[in-house]
Design a protein around this motif. Sequence first.
Motif, PDB file in Angstrom:
ATOM      1  N   PRO A 250       0.532  -1.823  -0.272  1.00 26.33           N
ATOM      2  CA  PRO A 250      -0.061  -0.469  -0.497  1.00 26.33           C
ATOM      3  C   PRO A 250       1.070   1.507   0.017  1.00 26.33           C
ATOM      4  N   ARG A 251       1.814   1.284   0.936  1.00 25.49           N
ATOM      5  CA  ARG A 251       2.865   2.126   0.778  1.00 25.49           C
ATOM      6  C   ARG A 251       2.261   3.394   1.395  1.00 25.49           C
ATOM      7  N   LEU A 252       1.610   3.336   2.039  1.00 23.67           N
ATOM      8  CA  LEU A 252       1.000   4.046   3.463  1.00 23.67           C
ATOM      9  C   LEU A 252       2.110   5.552   4.285  1.00 23.67           C
ATOM     10  N   LEU A 253       1.334   6.481   4.450  1.00 24.52           N
ATOM     11  CA  LEU A 253       2.608   6.931   5.610  1.00 24.52           C
ATOM     12  C   LEU A 253       1.783   6.769   6.779  1.00 24.52           C
ATOM     13  N   ALA A 254       2.548   6.161   7.800  1.00 31.30           N
ATOM     14  CA  ALA A 254       1.943   5.673   9.011  1.00 31.30           C
ATOM     15  C   ALA A 254       1.676   6.864   9.557  1.00 31.30           C
ATOM     16  N   TRP A 255       2.367   8.076   9.414  1.00 31.99           N
ATOM     17  CA  TRP A 255       1.983   9.054  10.560  1.00 31.99           C
ATOM     18  C   TRP A 255       1.008  10.203   9.903  1.00 31.99           C
ATOM     19  N   ARG A 256      -0.051   9.417   9.039  1.00 31.19           N
ATOM     20  CA  ARG A 256      -1.056  10.030   8.156  1.00 31.19           C
ATOM     21  C   ARG A 256      -1.802   9.603   8.009  1.00 31.19           C
ATOM     22  N   THR A 257      -2.936  10.441   8.640  1.00 32.32           N
ATOM     23  CA  THR A 257      -4.610   9.512   8.360  1.00 32.32           C
ATOM     24  C   THR A 257      -5.143   8.595   6.603  1.00 32.32           C
ATOM     25  N   VAL A 258      -5.879   7.869   7.100  1.00 31.32           N
ATOM     26  CA  VAL A 258      -6.435   7.783   6.129  1.00 31.32           C
ATOM     27  C   VAL A 258      -6.727   8.967   4.349  1.00 31.32           C
ATOM     28  N   GLU A 259      -7.259  10.054   6.127  1.00 26.97           N
ATOM     29  CA  GLU A 259      -7.273  10.929   4.261  1.00 26.97           C
ATOM     30  C   GLU A 259      -6.740  11.620   3.622  1.00 26.97           C
ATOM     31  N   GLN A 260      -5.527  11.927   4.988  1.00 30.22           N
ATOM     32  CA  GLN A 260      -4.539  12.535   4.772  1.00 30.22           C
ATOM     33  C   GLN A 260      -3.591  12.092   3.419  1.00 30.22           C
ATOM     34  N   ASN A 261      -3.043  10.732   3.978  1.00 31.71           N
ATOM     35  CA  ASN A 261      -2.730   9.785   2.775  1.00 31.71           C
ATOM     36  C   ASN A 261      -3.212   9.959   1.237  1.00 31.71           C
ATOM     37  N   VAL A 262      -4.748   9.946   0.675  1.00 26.55           N
ATOM     38  CA  VAL A 262      -5.196  10.099  -0.226  1.00 26.55           C
ATOM     39  C   VAL A 262      -5.214  11.272  -0.780  1.00 26.55           C
ATOM     40  N   ARG A 263      -5.545  12.564   0.282  1.00 29.78           N
ATOM     41  CA  ARG A 263      -5.343  14.097  -0.292  1.00 29.78           C
ATOM     42  C   ARG A 263      -3.593  14.630  -0.997  1.00 29.78           C
ATOM     43  N   LEU A 264      -2.961  14.072  -0.532  1.00 29.12           N
ATOM     44  CA  LEU A 264      -0.730  13.778  -0.250  1.00 29.12           C
ATOM     45  C   LEU A 264      -0.951  13.896  -1.969  1.00 29.12           C
ATOM     46  N   ALA A 265      -1.944  12.407  -2.252  1.00 29.47           N
ATOM     47  CA  ALA A 265      -1.317  12.363  -3.875  1.00 29.47           C
ATOM     48  C   ALA A 265      -2.013  13.228  -5.077  1.00 29.47           C
ATOM     49  N   LEU A 266      -2.642  14.373  -4.296  1.00 25.29           N
ATOM     50  CA  LEU A 266      -3.479  15.234  -5.253  1.00 25.29           C
ATOM     51  C   LEU A 266      -2.281  16.541  -4.827  1.00 25.29           C
ATOM     52  N   PRO A 267      -2.403  17.162  -6.475  1.00 22.62           N
ATOM     53  CA  PRO A 267      -1.731  18.627  -6.165  1.00 22.62           C
ATOM     54  C   PRO A 267      -2.341  19.867  -5.769  1.00 22.62           C
ATOM     55  N   ARG A 268      -1.485  20.289  -4.682  1.00 16.90           N
ATOM     56  CA  ARG A 268      -1.673  21.228  -3.634  1.00 16.90           C
ATOM     57  C   ARG A 268      -2.584  22.204  -3.533  1.00 16.90           C
ATOM     58  N   PRO A 269      -3.096  22.658  -5.099  1.00 19.29           N
ATOM     59  CA  PRO A 269      -4.248  23.493  -5.188  1.00 19.29           C
ATOM     60  C   PRO A 269      -5.470  22.723  -5.243  1.00 19.29           C
ATOM     61  N   GLU A 270      -5.484  21.390  -5.429  1.00 19.55           N
ATOM     62  CA  GLU A 270      -7.149  20.541  -4.594  1.00 19.55           C
ATOM     63  C   GLU A 270      -6.961  19.766  -3.720  1.00 19.55           C
ATOM     64  N   ARG A 271      -6.284  20.015  -2.973  1.00 17.27           N
ATOM     65  CA  ARG A 271      -5.933  19.160  -1.621  1.00 17.27           C
ATOM     66  C   ARG A 271      -7.137  18.737  -0.889  1.00 17.27           C
ATOM     67  N   GLN A 272      -7.915  20.365  -1.122  1.00 13.93           N
ATOM     68  CA  GLN A 272      -9.231  20.364  -0.252  1.00 13.93           C
ATOM     69  C   GLN A 272     -11.036  20.184  -0.941  1.00 13.93           C
ATOM     70  N   ARG A 273     -10.460  19.310  -1.905  1.00 14.84           N
ATOM     71  CA  ARG A 273     -11.958  19.372  -3.169  1.00 14.84           C
ATOM     72  C   ARG A 273     -12.203  18.371  -2.104  1.00 14.84           C
ATOM     73  N   PRO A 274     -13.830  18.291  -2.840  1.00 11.10           N
ATOM     74  CA  PRO A 274     -14.673  17.560  -1.806  1.00 11.10           C
ATOM     75  C   PRO A 274     -14.686  15.878  -2.281  1.00 11.10           C
ATOM     76  N   LEU A 275     -14.351  14.520  -1.244  1.00 12.01           N
ATOM     77  CA  LEU A 275     -14.291  13.212  -1.074  1.00 12.01           C
ATOM     78  C   LEU A 275     -14.785  12.259  -0.877  1.00 12.01           C
ATOM     79  N   ASP A 276     -16.671  13.372  -0.265  1.00  9.43           N
ATOM     80  CA  ASP A 276     -17.175  11.896   0.254  1.00  9.43           C
ATOM     81  C   ASP A 276     -17.917  11.002  -0.554  1.00  9.43           C
TER      82      ASP A 276
END
Length: 252
Positions: A92-118
Motif C-alpha cells: 500500500p505504501r501509506l505514510l504511517a503518521w498520516r490519517t487515511v484521508e491525509q494519505n489520499v489527499r497528499l497524492a493530489l496537486p496542492r491546489p486540489e487537496r481541499q476538494r470534496p472526496l466524500d
Amino acid sequence: MSVAGDSSEADRTALTVEIRAKVYGAGGPEPVEAVRDLAFCVPTRAITCLIGPSGAGKTTTLRILLGLDTAFDGHVTPSPDTAGIAMVFQEPRLLAWRTVEQNVRLALPRPERQRPLDTLFESLGLTPWRGRYPGALSLGMQRRVALARALAQTPRILILDEPFVSLDDASAAALRGLVVDSVADTGVGVLMVTHNVAEAIAIADRLVLVSARPASLVATVALDRPRDARDRVWAETTRADLASHYPGIIAV
C-alpha cells in the motif's frame, strides 16, 4: 474467448505501448535483453490483465509505462508525463503518521487537496476510517486506501501491480469488485499485472500474454462473456483452453 488485435479498439484507447527492445547493459560485456517486440494497448472502460512467467520483464514494462525508464527502443502514446496514469503497488505504501484521508489527499496537486472526496470514500467503504491511521487497518483496508489515493487523481489509466496478493479470498474478492465498479463509474482504463490466472479470468475484459524473458507478445485474448455470467464451469473451461494453447504461460 477469442484472440483479438488492438486495432478495433483504437477509438477508445487510453494508452498505446510499443517496446521494440529494452536491453540492460547495452554495449557492455553482459547485456540482458528484458523486452522484445511487446506491443499492446490499454482501452478505456476496460480491464486488461498482463500475464507472463516470473522474471519475464513485466516490472520493466511497468517502469517504462510510468516514465521511470526511458532508455528503450519504442514509444508509449501518450507519453507518461501527459497520459494521466495512477499506480497501485503490491504494497500500500501509506505514510504511517498520516490519517487515511491525509494519505489520499497528499497524492493530489496542492491546489486540489481541499476538494470534496466524500463520494470517493463512500464508494470504497472508507468513510468510517477517514480519520484513522494505517496501523489500525487490515491489509485489505490499507489496499482500499491505496486504491482511493490513485482514483482521487481522476486518472485516465490505472495500473495495478499484483494488487490482491496475500489477501484472503473474501478481501481479494471485495477489492476486485471495487476495481470493476471504478471502471464502470469513471471509465478509467485498467492495466493489471497478475500471476493469478483465476482472478484475471474473473474480472478482465482481455488478457495480454507475454513470453519468458525477453518479454514478447504471445497473444491478446478477449474475454467476451459478461462478468456476472462467468460461472465456475466457464472459468475452468476457459483456463483449460488457455493452458492448452499457451502452456508456457498458463498452467493447467
